[in-house]
Design a protein around this motif. Structure first.
Motif, mmCIF file in Angstrom:
data_model
loop_
_atom_site.group_PDB
_atom_site.id
_atom_site.type_symbol
_atom_site.label_atom_id
_atom_site.label_comp_id
_atom_site.label_asym_id
_atom_site.label_seq_id
_atom_site.Cartn_x
_atom_site.Cartn_y
_atom_site.Cartn_z
ATOM 1 N N PRO A 79 -18.461 -17.845 0.042
ATOM 2 C CA PRO A 79 -18.978 -16.511 -0.285
ATOM 3 C C PRO A 79 -20.500 -16.450 -0.190
ATOM 4 O O PRO A 79 -21.195 -17.395 -0.562
ATOM 5 C CB PRO A 79 -18.523 -16.297 -1.732
ATOM 6 N N VAL A 80 -20.987 -15.351 0.323
ATOM 7 C CA VAL A 80 -22.436 -15.128 0.392
ATOM 8 C C VAL A 80 -22.963 -14.776 -0.992
ATOM 9 O O VAL A 80 -24.049 -15.187 -1.389
ATOM 10 C CB VAL A 80 -22.757 -13.994 1.398
ATOM 11 N N TRP A 81 -22.193 -14.006 -1.762
ATOM 12 C CA TRP A 81 -22.567 -13.585 -3.107
ATOM 13 C C TRP A 81 -21.522 -14.084 -4.097
ATOM 14 O O TRP A 81 -20.356 -14.228 -3.748
ATOM 15 C CB TRP A 81 -22.641 -12.061 -3.217
ATOM 16 N N SER A 82 -21.913 -14.302 -5.340
ATOM 17 C CA SER A 82 -20.945 -14.574 -6.395
ATOM 18 C C SER A 82 -20.294 -13.241 -6.724
ATOM 19 O O SER A 82 -20.962 -12.322 -7.197
ATOM 20 C CB SER A 82 -21.635 -15.143 -7.637
ATOM 21 N N GLU A 83 -19.013 -13.128 -6.445
ATOM 22 C CA GLU A 83 -18.330 -11.846 -6.611
ATOM 23 C C GLU A 83 -16.832 -12.051 -6.749
ATOM 24 O O GLU A 83 -16.310 -13.118 -6.398
ATOM 25 C CB GLU A 83 -18.617 -10.933 -5.414
ATOM 26 N N PRO A 84 -16.111 -11.036 -7.213
ATOM 27 C CA PRO A 84 -14.654 -11.142 -7.282
ATOM 28 C C PRO A 84 -14.021 -10.896 -5.917
ATOM 29 O O PRO A 84 -14.545 -10.141 -5.110
ATOM 30 C CB PRO A 84 -14.266 -10.036 -8.275
ATOM 31 N N PHE A 85 -12.903 -11.565 -5.689
ATOM 32 C CA PHE A 85 -12.116 -11.393 -4.485
ATOM 33 C C PHE A 85 -10.692 -11.017 -4.875
ATOM 34 O O PHE A 85 -10.222 -11.377 -5.955
ATOM 35 C CB PHE A 85 -12.106 -12.671 -3.640
ATOM 36 N N ILE A 86 -10.014 -10.286 -4.009
ATOM 37 C CA ILE A 86 -8.629 -9.884 -4.256
ATOM 38 C C ILE A 86 -7.719 -10.844 -3.497
ATOM 39 O O ILE A 86 -7.879 -11.051 -2.291
ATOM 40 C CB ILE A 86 -8.389 -8.429 -3.823
ATOM 41 N N ILE A 87 -6.783 -11.431 -4.212
ATOM 42 C CA ILE A 87 -5.816 -12.364 -3.642
ATOM 43 C C ILE A 87 -4.461 -11.669 -3.689
ATOM 44 O O ILE A 87 -4.001 -11.284 -4.759
ATOM 45 C CB ILE A 87 -5.768 -13.668 -4.458
ATOM 46 N N GLU A 88 -3.847 -11.497 -2.533
ATOM 47 C CA GLU A 88 -2.546 -10.824 -2.489
ATOM 48 C C GLU A 88 -1.517 -11.735 -1.838
ATOM 49 O O GLU A 88 -1.737 -12.292 -0.777
ATOM 50 C CB GLU A 88 -2.637 -9.516 -1.715
ATOM 51 N N ILE A 89 -0.386 -11.884 -2.522
ATOM 52 C CA ILE A 89 0.734 -12.679 -2.009
ATOM 53 C C ILE A 89 1.890 -11.717 -1.820
ATOM 54 O O ILE A 89 2.283 -11.026 -2.757
ATOM 55 C CB ILE A 89 1.139 -13.774 -3.003
ATOM 56 N N THR A 90 2.445 -11.661 -0.621
ATOM 57 C CA THR A 90 3.531 -10.721 -0.310
ATOM 58 C C THR A 90 4.746 -11.480 0.202
ATOM 59 O O THR A 90 4.620 -12.333 1.087
ATOM 60 C CB THR A 90 3.073 -9.709 0.763
ATOM 61 N N ASN A 91 5.907 -11.154 -0.354
ATOM 62 C CA ASN A 91 7.166 -11.748 0.095
ATOM 63 C C ASN A 91 7.653 -10.978 1.321
ATOM 64 O O ASN A 91 7.955 -9.794 1.236
ATOM 65 C CB ASN A 91 8.201 -11.686 -1.040
ATOM 66 N N LEU A 92 7.751 -11.652 2.451
ATOM 67 C CA LEU A 92 8.153 -11.015 3.707
ATOM 68 C C LEU A 92 9.629 -11.226 4.027
ATOM 69 O O LEU A 92 10.073 -10.882 5.125
ATOM 70 C CB LEU A 92 7.290 -11.545 4.859
ATOM 71 N N THR A 93 10.384 -11.795 3.106
ATOM 72 C CA THR A 93 11.793 -12.078 3.374
ATOM 73 C C THR A 93 12.700 -11.272 2.446
ATOM 74 O O THR A 93 12.237 -10.620 1.521
ATOM 75 C CB THR A 93 12.091 -13.577 3.220
ATOM 76 N N GLY A 94 13.987 -11.374 2.687
ATOM 77 C CA GLY A 94 14.964 -10.590 1.930
ATOM 78 C C GLY A 94 15.498 -11.293 0.712
ATOM 79 O O GLY A 94 16.544 -10.916 0.193
ATOM 80 N N ALA A 95 14.816 -12.324 0.243
ATOM 81 C CA ALA A 95 15.281 -13.063 -0.934
ATOM 82 C C ALA A 95 14.109 -13.388 -1.840
ATOM 83 O O ALA A 95 12.948 -13.358 -1.424
ATOM 84 C CB ALA A 95 15.970 -14.349 -0.499
ATOM 85 N N GLN A 96 14.412 -13.688 -3.076
ATOM 86 C CA GLN A 96 13.395 -14.086 -4.058
ATOM 87 C C GLN A 96 12.788 -15.420 -3.654
ATOM 88 O O GLN A 96 13.495 -16.320 -3.193
ATOM 89 C CB GLN A 96 14.086 -14.198 -5.419
#
Length: 195
Positions: A170-187
Motif C-alpha cells: 500500500p502507498v498509504w496506511s488505509e483500510p482495504f475491502i476483502i471480498e470472498i465469493t462462493n462461485l459454486t452451487g454448494a457450501q
C-alpha cells in the motif's frame, strides 16, 4: 527464507506422522506448508481434523503450531489455539502454560453458502507488504477480491486445490475491502489469513 520453509516442511512431516496422517492426507498439509502462510494453514487443518476425531495429540500439535506462528484470531473469531489446548488437556494431554499473544497475522475460519459473499474490511500499513491468503476446506471455487475503500481494484484471484494469495504494498496506511465469493452451487468452508 529457504531455511524457514525447510523448518516448516519438517514440522508438517512430524505433525503428519504424529497425528497418524502419513498416508494420502499428509499431502495437502505438506503443500500448504510451502506457502507463505503454510504454518497457519497446516495448524488449522490438523486442528479441525483433531477436533472432529477427538485426537488429543493432534489438537496439542495444532495448538502449539498455531500459537508459535504468532497468528491471532481476527475480531469476532474464536481463539482456536486456546480452544485446542483446552480440549487436548481434557483428553489427557500435558499442555504448556498459557502465554500472551504477540501482534501478528490474523486468521478466520468461515463458511459460505452457494453464491454467498463475505465482505470484510482490514487496514494495512503503507510501505510494507500486505498479504491476504485464502484456502478452501473442500471442493468448490471461491473468488478473492481486494479493493481500496474507494472501490479501486487491487487484486483478484480464484481458489484451486492449493492456497491462493493477494500481495501488494500500500502507498498509504488505509483500510482495504476483502471480498470472498462462493462461485459454486454448494457450501464451502474456508480459511482466510491476513498478515
Amino acid at each position: 527464507m529457504r531455511q524457514h520453509l525447510c523448518a516448516l516442511a519438517a514440522a508438517a512431516i512430524v505433525l503428519s506422522a504424529f497425528t497418524g496422517c502419513a498416508s494420502q492426507q499428509a499431502a495437502p498439509v505438506l503443500s500448504a506448508v510451502a506457502e507463505p502462510d503454510g504454518q497457519i494453514l497446516a495448524a488449522l487443518d490438523i486442528g479441525f481434523r483433531g477436533e472432529a476425531e477427538s485426537d488429543g495429540p493432534a489438537l496439542l500439535a495444532a495448538a502449539t503450531l498455531l500459537e508459535s506462528s504468532g497468528a491471532r484470531p481476527a475480531e469476532g473469531e474464536a481463539d482456536l489455539a486456546g480452544r485446542w489446548f483446552a480440549r487436548a488437556a481434557e483428553l489427557g494431554e500435558s499442555v504448556p502454560p498459557a502465554r500472551g499473544r504477540i501482534a501478528g497475522p490474523a486468521y478466520r475460519n468461515g463458511v459460505l453458502a452457494s453464491a454467498e459473499a463475505a465482505v470484510l474490511r482490514d487496514s494495512f500499513h503503507s510501505g510494507r507488504i500486505a498479504r491476504v491468503s485464502l484456502q478452501t476446506r473442500g471442493p468448490g471455487t471461491l473468488r478473492l477480491s481486494i479493493r481500496r475503500a474507494s472501490g479501486e481494484p487491487v487484486c483478484e484471484t480464484l481458489t484451486g486445490p492449493a492456497p491462493v494469495s493477494c500481495q501488494w504494498v500500500p502507498v498509504w496506511s488505509e483500510p482495504f475491502i476483502i471480498e470472498i465469493t462462493n462461485l459454486t452451487g454448494a457450501q464451502i468452508p474456508y480459511y482466510l489469513i491476513t498478515n
